[in-house]
Design an enzyme around this catalytic site. Structure first.
Site, PDB file in Angstrom:
ATOM      1  N   ASP A 146       0.849  -1.194   0.000  1.00 34.94           N
ATOM      2  CA  ASP A 146       0.000   0.000   0.000  1.00 34.94           C
ATOM      3  C   ASP A 146       0.875   1.232   0.000  1.00 34.94           C
ATOM      4  O   ASP A 146       2.081   1.165   0.264  1.00 34.94           O
ATOM      5  CB  ASP A 146      -0.935  -0.025   1.219  1.00 34.94           C
ATOM      6  N   GLU A 170      21.839 -21.909 -18.887  1.00 34.54           N
ATOM      7  CA  GLU A 170      20.944 -21.082 -18.053  1.00 34.54           C
ATOM      8  C   GLU A 170      21.738 -19.982 -17.346  1.00 34.54           C
ATOM      9  O   GLU A 170      21.283 -18.848 -17.228  1.00 34.54           O
ATOM     10  CB  GLU A 170      20.214 -21.955 -17.026  1.00 34.54           C
TER      11      GLU A 170
END
Ligand code: DGJ
Length: 728
Positions: free
Chosen positions: A532, A612
């Site tokens: 928030d 990777e």
């Protein structure tokens, strides 16, 4: 002047919007308008229908069409004939609850008001103005001060409220919402953000029903389940067209957003602290400050509204060294080791990360006290030397010697019953005498309203930060709160605890972030359970979700993007099969999704294949190259993952010379046309070269005709296209 008062009309003007209100002959403050600039007083839209069972204020005499129940109110109070949802409600000493608020006076000031003990939008003196309107209940002397901050260039208005008890006896505030806005006309839908742990901020857009709809939390946190942000959209409003209003509450505790469509099709939106877990005794002479709401609106769809929220949060809410600067790419050990690590394991992960260009090692849960599982140890913020044999200092030094920064995890607000802290101070945990407390993740919550608790936390945490070269703190919080009871308040004031908890939390955050301005604080609450605008005042980034699955993350980040800037979104590449869903996605897809945030990794890189690892090194380089564009560019949602087979977004630099389109196509299909995606925010007349192919397009073509996505083989395939304006 952004704030003008002419003929009794209060006008708040921003670059593109206008907010108007006016006190009428009875001193009732009517809301007149919030929307595009009109250069006109909008009071001609006020109507006075004769509606059955709508009461009339006494002074209106025989004017039976003058009713608080039908007029748009600027701040509606309970008990005086407006039967819609009230913004404020109090109980007086005599047990009655009426509050008849009439206009008293106003003040205009340069600069933006602040709120004692609470986060608030801040701005330079010259960038903002403040309007204070005082409303008074003459029978008791209770005053409500409406605060408006106008940040004109940002097209943002902030609102807050002070309740002042100028009477001679105490009152109880039952609700004091931060925002009340009445919209008499239009066909409205609301968009709210619901979810759960590991699936936060899912977008739900629905037409308003008659009566009250609500999105709220009573959990002591803003919560995974609902978010304190809401959009009202006119029917047909899209990303680029139509009118919408957005409101975000700067508060991290229980909140309530209510939207009511009344008998006349009028809409009222209220937002603030949740009255279900709140009541506040206000002694004579005392004030209560409600948290702030950030308000904005857009004539051109939700995309522009999001930009306004992103800009205000980034520039006027977030603070500190990392507010606007690049952030370190981090590696976090949580999903790599969970609680099972020692210094050797951590150093090995860090060494591999350093080789791939990663900037910071974050040591997550488990480094302290007796903490080999989540059943014990919280509260004991001293190093666990069984795991970290040479202590914290030595580990930090070793990591630093690898050329990496060091970050650490805390969960300050919690205590395990099996901990030294709890054995010493069982009275510091929130629990009701005579009852067993509710446990969640085996833990109890510390009473943050108790200054002994916050002082203890300040002392232990600041000492660790002072004694070790720590450059990042992850501030976690892993449960909802109930059993509200505190020893610090008398029995008739226990309902103040949920708000006092948040005040205590904010006080501690303010103290620590103030003392350690170079430390990057990342908020977290089981992922995004406290995502928030209040937390963003202290922590410029928040761990977005405990769901690191690239596919599901696109939905979570899509919803998050309506209000919160990408720089605020902590996002990591994790291992496959994904620990939350078991889904396999490629390292490339995981990288693309995590790059739409504050980027990092959360796996043991040593377990990756050489190919990777090469991909990871490339991602880190790419992210560092794009970070400025990602953080400072405008973010566009180019598709809706809830409705389409893809989630595609773009970052466009503010000077429109560069665009990065990224996203994920969910499912491959055979024998079909390639998907087309339309860009947004480009300079229509400029030409853009697609870096990957060299193809040149006009801005117009990319926005009207779009571009074809590559042929997709397999599911959850990453898309990445980079465009640069061709210089003439
Ligand atoms: C919840 C957080 O969201 C995770 O990232 C991790 O830090 C765990 N807590 C640790 O307990």
């Amino acid at each position: 002047m952004a704030i003008r008062v002419e003929n009794g009309v209060f006008q708040l003007e921003t670059a593109n919007t206008l907010y108007q209100m006016k006190a009428d002959a009875f001193g009732v403050l009517n809301h007149l308008w919030y929307g595009a600039r009109t250069d006109c007083c909008m009071d001609y839209l006020l109507d006075y229908p004769d509606v059955g069972y709508a009461g009339n204020i006494y002074e209106a005499g025989d004017k039976r069409t003058y009713s608080l129940n039908t007029l748009p109110q600027e701040y509606a109070a309970y008990g005086v004939g407006d039967f819609r949802i009230p913004a404020v409600s109090v109980t007086h000493e005599d047990g009655s609850s009426a509050l008849d608020l009439r206009f008293q006076e106003y003040h205009v000031r340069k600069g933006k008001y602040g709120i004692p003990g609470l986060p608030a939008v801040y701005a330079d003196e010259n960038d903002a103005e403040t309007l204070e309107i005082v409303l008074k209940d003459t029978a008791t002397g209770v005053e409500v001060v409406l605060l408006y901050g106008v940040i004109a260039q940002a097209d943002v208005i902030t609102r807050s409220v002070i309740v002042r008890n100028n009477g001679t006896t105490s009152i109880v505030i039952n609700r004091a919402h931060s925002l009340c806005i009445d919209i008499p006309y239009g066909d409205w839908e609301w968009v709210h953000f619901h979810g759960r742990h590991t699936m936060e901020r899912q977008v739900e857009r629905v037409p308003l029903i008659h009566g009250i709809q609500e999105s709220s939390s009573t959990r002591g946190t803003s919560s995974h389940q609902q978010n304190p942000a809401v959009l009202l959209c006119e029917k047909g409003c899209t990303e680029t067209e139509g009118f919408c209003i957005g409101a975000a509450l700067m508060y991290s505790g229980g909140f309530q957003t209510q939207v009511e469509k009344d008998q006349l099709e009028q809409v009222r939106l209220v937002m603030g602290i949740n009255p279900d877990t709140f009541a506040w005794t206000l002694e004579a002479g005392a004030c209560f400050h409600a948290p702030e709401v950030i308000l904005s609106c857009s004539e051109h769809g939700m995309g522009l509204l999001s930009h306004r929220f992103h800009e205000i949060i980034r520039n006027h809410v977030c603070r500190g060294k990392y507010k606007l600067s690049g952030r370190p790419v981090l590696i976090n050990n949580w999903e790599a080791t969970y609680f099972a690590f020692d210094e050797e394991k951590i150093e090995k992960i860090a060494k591999q990360a350093a080789e791939l260009g990663i900037d910071m090692m974050v040591l997550d849960d488990g480094w302290f006290g007796k903490r080999d599982s989540d059943t014990s140890g919280l509260g004991d913020w001293f190093v666990n030397e069984t795991k970290l044999k040479g202590g914290l200092g030595r580990l930090v030094e070793r990591i630093n010697r690898m050329g990496m920064k060091f970050g650490i995890w805390f969960e300050p607000e919690m205590v395990s019953e099996d901990s030294e802290l709890y054995r010493r101070h069982p009275e510091w945990a929130i629990r009701i005498p005579g009852r067993n407390p509710m446990r969640s993740r085996y833990q109890l919550v510390l009473d943050m309203s108790n200054t002994e608790v916050t002082e203890y936390l300040y002392q232990v945490m600041s000492q660790i930060l002072r004694e070790n070269h720590i450059e990042y703190v992850k501030w976690d919080m892993n449960r909802s709160i109930c059993d509200w009871y505190t020893r610090t308040l008398p029995k008739n004031r226990q309902m103040e605890l949920p708000h006092r908890y948040i005040l205590g939390l904010y006080g501690l955050l303010e103290r620590l972030t103030g003392e350690f301005p170079d430390v990057l604080f990342e908020g977290c609450s089981g992922g995004g359970g406290r995502f928030d605008a209040g937390m963003l005042y202290y922590c410029p980034q928040i761990w977005c979700s405990d769901d690191t699955d690239a596919h599901e993350r696109t939905f979570i980040q899509y919803g998050t993007s309506f209000f919160y800037p990408v720089s605020a979104v902590g996002s990591h590449v994790s291992a496959v099969p994904n620990h939350q869903t078991g889904r396999m996605t490629s390292i490339r897809t995981r990288g693309t999704v995590a790059m739409a945030g504050s980027f990092g990794y959360e796996l043991d890189l040593n377990k990756l294949s050489p190919e990777e690892k090469e991909e990871v090194a490339g991602q880190v380089r790419a992210y560092k190259g794009y970070q400025d564009l990602i953080y400072n560019g405008f973010y566009y949602r180019l598709s809706n993952p809830h409705e389409e087979n893809r989630c595609i977004w773009a970052f466009v630099s503010k000077d429109q010379t560069e665009a990065l389109v990224q996203g994920v196509v969910f499912r491959a299909a055979s024998n079909t046309l390639r998907a087309r995606i339309r860009l947004a925010g480009l300079a229509a007349d400029a030409e853009y070269r697609l870096t990957e192919s060299g193809h040149v397009f006009t801005g117009k073509a990319l926005m009207a005709g779009g571009v074809l996505l590559p042929v997709i083989q397999g599911d959850d395939v990453s898309v990445e296209m980079h465009f640069r304006q061709v210089q003439q």
